[in-house]
Design a protein around this motif. Structure first.
Motif, PDB file in Angstrom:
ATOM      1  N   GLN A 148      32.536  52.487  33.429  1.00 12.29           N
ATOM      2  CA  GLN A 148      31.948  51.431  34.239  1.00 12.29           C
ATOM      3  C   GLN A 148      32.700  50.113  34.068  1.00 12.29           C
ATOM      4  N   ILE A 149      32.770  49.346  35.155  1.00 15.46           N
ATOM      5  CA  ILE A 149      33.225  47.964  35.091  1.00 15.46           C
ATOM      6  C   ILE A 149      31.986  47.100  35.237  1.00 15.46           C
ATOM      7  N   ILE A 150      31.770  46.214  34.283  1.00 13.04           N
ATOM      8  CA  ILE A 150      30.543  45.428  34.242  1.00 13.04           C
ATOM      9  C   ILE A 150      30.876  43.947  34.144  1.00 13.04           C
ATOM     10  N   LYS A 151      30.267  43.163  35.004  1.00  7.64           N
ATOM     11  CA  LYS A 151      30.412  41.703  34.931  1.00  7.64           C
ATOM     12  C   LYS A 151      29.367  41.192  33.937  1.00  7.64           C
ATOM     13  N   VAL A 152      29.842  40.541  32.891  1.00  6.19           N
ATOM     14  CA  VAL A 152      28.955  40.077  31.819  1.00  6.19           C
ATOM     15  C   VAL A 152      28.806  38.558  31.933  1.00  6.19           C
ATOM     16  N   ASN A 153      27.670  38.121  32.464  1.00  2.00           N
ATOM     17  CA  ASN A 153      27.417  36.695  32.662  1.00  2.00           C
ATOM     18  C   ASN A 153      26.831  36.037  31.416  1.00  2.00           C
ATOM     19  N   GLY A 211      36.469  50.459  46.719  1.00  2.00           N
ATOM     20  CA  GLY A 211      35.775  49.530  45.841  1.00  2.00           C
ATOM     21  C   GLY A 211      36.218  49.644  44.395  1.00  2.00           C
ATOM     22  N   LEU A 212      35.256  49.425  43.507  1.00  2.00           N
ATOM     23  CA  LEU A 212      35.554  49.436  42.076  1.00  2.00           C
ATOM     24  C   LEU A 212      35.031  50.689  41.381  1.00  2.00           C
ATOM     25  N   VAL A 261      40.621  47.620  37.168  1.00  3.55           N
ATOM     26  CA  VAL A 261      40.317  46.347  36.521  1.00  3.55           C
ATOM     27  C   VAL A 261      41.081  45.207  37.203  1.00  3.55           C
ATOM     28  N   GLN A 262      42.325  45.464  37.588  1.00  2.00           N
ATOM     29  CA  GLN A 262      43.099  44.452  38.320  1.00  2.00           C
ATOM     30  C   GLN A 262      42.402  44.078  39.629  1.00  2.00           C
ATOM     31  N   LYS A 263      41.842  45.075  40.276  1.00  6.01           N
ATOM     32  CA  LYS A 263      41.105  44.829  41.522  1.00  6.01           C
ATOM     33  C   LYS A 263      39.850  44.010  41.242  1.00  6.01           C
ATOM     34  N   ALA A 264      39.176  44.307  40.134  1.00  5.64           N
ATOM     35  CA  ALA A 264      37.975  43.558  39.758  1.00  5.64           C
ATOM     36  C   ALA A 264      38.306  42.099  39.451  1.00  5.64           C
ATOM     37  N   ILE A 265      39.461  41.879  38.846  1.00  8.72           N
ATOM     38  CA  ILE A 265      39.902  40.511  38.542  1.00  8.72           C
ATOM     39  C   ILE A 265      40.095  39.720  39.839  1.00  8.72           C
ATOM     40  N   LEU A 266      40.744  40.357  40.820  1.00  8.87           N
ATOM     41  CA  LEU A 266      40.979  39.699  42.104  1.00  8.87           C
ATOM     42  C   LEU A 266      39.674  39.392  42.829  1.00  8.87           C
ATOM     43  N   GLU A 267      38.714  40.296  42.727  1.00 10.17           N
ATOM     44  CA  GLU A 267      37.441  40.116  43.433  1.00 10.17           C
ATOM     45  C   GLU A 267      36.544  39.087  42.770  1.00 10.17           C
ATOM     46  N   THR A 268      36.613  38.982  41.458  1.00 10.10           N
ATOM     47  CA  THR A 268      35.688  38.102  40.732  1.00 10.10           C
ATOM     48  C   THR A 268      36.326  36.787  40.279  1.00 10.10           C
ATOM     49  N   GLY A 269      37.642  36.778  40.144  1.00 12.53           N
ATOM     50  CA  GLY A 269      38.314  35.603  39.610  1.00 12.53           C
ATOM     51  C   GLY A 269      38.126  35.449  38.109  1.00 12.53           C
ATOM     52  N   ILE A 270      37.675  36.531  37.461  1.00 13.63           N
ATOM     53  CA  ILE A 270      37.459  36.521  36.012  1.00 13.63           C
ATOM     54  C   ILE A 270      38.649  37.206  35.344  1.00 13.63           C
ATOM     55  N   TYR A 271      39.271  36.515  34.386  1.00 12.60           N
ATOM     56  CA  TYR A 271      40.493  37.015  33.766  1.00 12.60           C
ATOM     57  C   TYR A 271      40.309  37.454  32.316  1.00 12.60           C
ATOM     58  N   LYS A 272      39.079  37.437  31.849  1.00  7.50           N
ATOM     59  CA  LYS A 272      38.796  37.899  30.481  1.00  7.50           C
ATOM     60  C   LYS A 272      38.242  39.319  30.561  1.00  7.50           C
ATOM     61  N   ILE A 273      38.913  40.246  29.866  1.00  5.03           N
ATOM     62  CA  ILE A 273      38.563  41.664  29.918  1.00  5.03           C
ATOM     63  C   ILE A 273      38.255  42.176  28.520  1.00  5.03           C
ATOM     64  N   CYS A 299      45.356  36.065  31.916  1.00  6.59           N
ATOM     65  CA  CYS A 299      44.477  37.160  31.490  1.00  6.59           C
ATOM     66  C   CYS A 299      44.350  37.211  29.967  1.00  6.59           C
ATOM     67  N   GLU A 300      43.134  37.475  29.506  1.00  3.59           N
ATOM     68  CA  GLU A 300      42.866  37.597  28.073  1.00  3.59           C
ATOM     69  C   GLU A 300      42.167  38.934  27.817  1.00  3.59           C
ATOM     70  N   ILE A 301      42.734  39.730  26.927  1.00  2.93           N
ATOM     71  CA  ILE A 301      42.208  41.070  26.645  1.00  2.93           C
ATOM     72  C   ILE A 301      41.545  41.098  25.275  1.00  2.93           C
TER      73      ILE A 301
END
Length: 343
Positions: A148-153, A211-212, A261-273, A299-301
């Motif tokens: 899963q790819i999860i956006k953690v707010n 999609g993702l 994950v690269q696609k998720a970065i483009l869609e969300t603008g979030i660079y921390k993975i 990007c930060e991993i």
């Protein structure tokens, strides 16, 4: 509520009995008892897993308390895995945690297993770079049961952006490993034999999924059919090409994950993975993500140390700690669940 509460975490979602004690974010003890018996069956046998949890749990808890150098009455709360997972195994852990809670008169904290994998990054020194990811960040949970790819707010504000439509990445690797003649769990065996292989020797197809979301069933079938065709012509094909097959499988697997994950970065603008789950221990996947971050300075991993990738009590304890600090306690009547529920 004291400043540095002591939490015991109990993990029993599958076949590993994990018990850990933490004080604030520091791990005082982390006991994991593996069930080796499943190797001869080629996968986890649910009934055996729950029976062995029942046998192992008391020893794991006793060892955790002993190595933490504390007394039971010093524990402020007990956290346990509520789900998802094997229902029989979950019931063993839940029953023990409830009894422990009632016996000591301390709060009970029910934990979502997937959430716990992500929050393991907040254990002191749990990451290779010894830092915590700042919110918001993207969590990639990859294991034998989940992809899963999860956006953690925030700690308890998580949104699933993409999931596997069929097999998880770990399940796919285990099935490919079985075709190659490896015993369960096969993913680590593929990784081991890939190290001396040519990852460009064999090309396998990548599933096309909108999609993702992920799909690994087609990839697994492509590898299986390829090997079967080669074996008809040469019965020694696997033996003669084992390292190259494994390296090629590893390469495609890592690329599938990274591309999403690269696609998720483009869609969300979030660079921390933040990677999480048992498969995040895989060398090639780690290498691919680290290489990507070096080429993309924004990007930060965050990669967990291997002890925190597989199922463990520490991730349950840290999640319980966050609930404890927010007074999010659970009832003794809380019931475990086997299938994934929304956060």
């Amino acid at each position: 509520m004291k400043n540095k509460p002591i939490i015991i975490g109990i993990e029993s979602s599958c076949d590993d009995t994990g018990v850990s004690i933490i004080q604030d974010r520091n791990v005082l003890s982390n006991i994991i008892i593996h069930q080796e018996i499943h190797k001869k069956y080629g996968g986890v046998v649910p009934e055996l897993a729950s029976r062995l949890h029942d046998i192992n749990m008391t020893k794991a808890v006793q060892d955790a308390i002993f190595y933490a150098k504390i007394k039971p009455h010093q524990i402020d709360a007990v956290s346990f895995t509520l789900g998802p997972g094997l229902i029989g195994s979950l019931l063993v852990g839940a029953s023990f945690a409830k009894s422990f809670s009632m016996g000591l008169g301390i709060p009970l904290l029910a934990v979502n297993h997937i959430q716990a994998h992500i929050l393991s990054h907040f254990i002191e020194n749990s990451n290779l770079n010894n830092s915590y990811p700042e919110f918001p960040f993207l969590g990639l949970v990859i294991s034998g049961g989940h992809t899963q790819i999860i956006k953690v707010n925030d700690v308890f504000q998580m949104e699933i952006l993409g999931s596997t439509l069929d097999d998880s990445v770990g399940e796919s690797l285990d099935k490919i490993a079985r075709i190659l003649g490896f015993y369960y769990p096969g993913g680590p065996m593929i990784e081991f034999f890939s190290k001396n292989g040519n990852d460009k020797k064999f090309i396998f197809s990548k599933p096309v999924v909108n999609g993702l979301d992920f799909s690994f069933s087609g990839f697994k079938s492509d590898v299986s059919q390829f090997i079967k065709k080669k074996l008809k012509k040469n019965t020694l094909f696997i033996k003669q090409n084992l390292s190259d097959i494994c390296a090629s499988v590893q390469k495609i697997t890592a690329e599938i994950l990274l591309e999403k994950v690269q696609k998720a970065i483009l869609e969300t603008g979030i660079y921390k993975i933040a990677l999480a789950g048992g498969v995040s221990a895989n060398y090639e996947i780690r290498r691919k993500f680290i290489s990507f971050a070096k080429k993309n300075t924004k990007c930060e991993i965050f990669i967990p140390k291997k002890i925190y990738t597989t199922d463990n009590g520490a991730m349950i304890a840290i999640t319980g700690l966050f609930k404890y600090k927010r007074n999010l306690f659970d009832s003794i009547h809380t019931v475990p669940y086997s299938k994934f529920k929304k956060f």
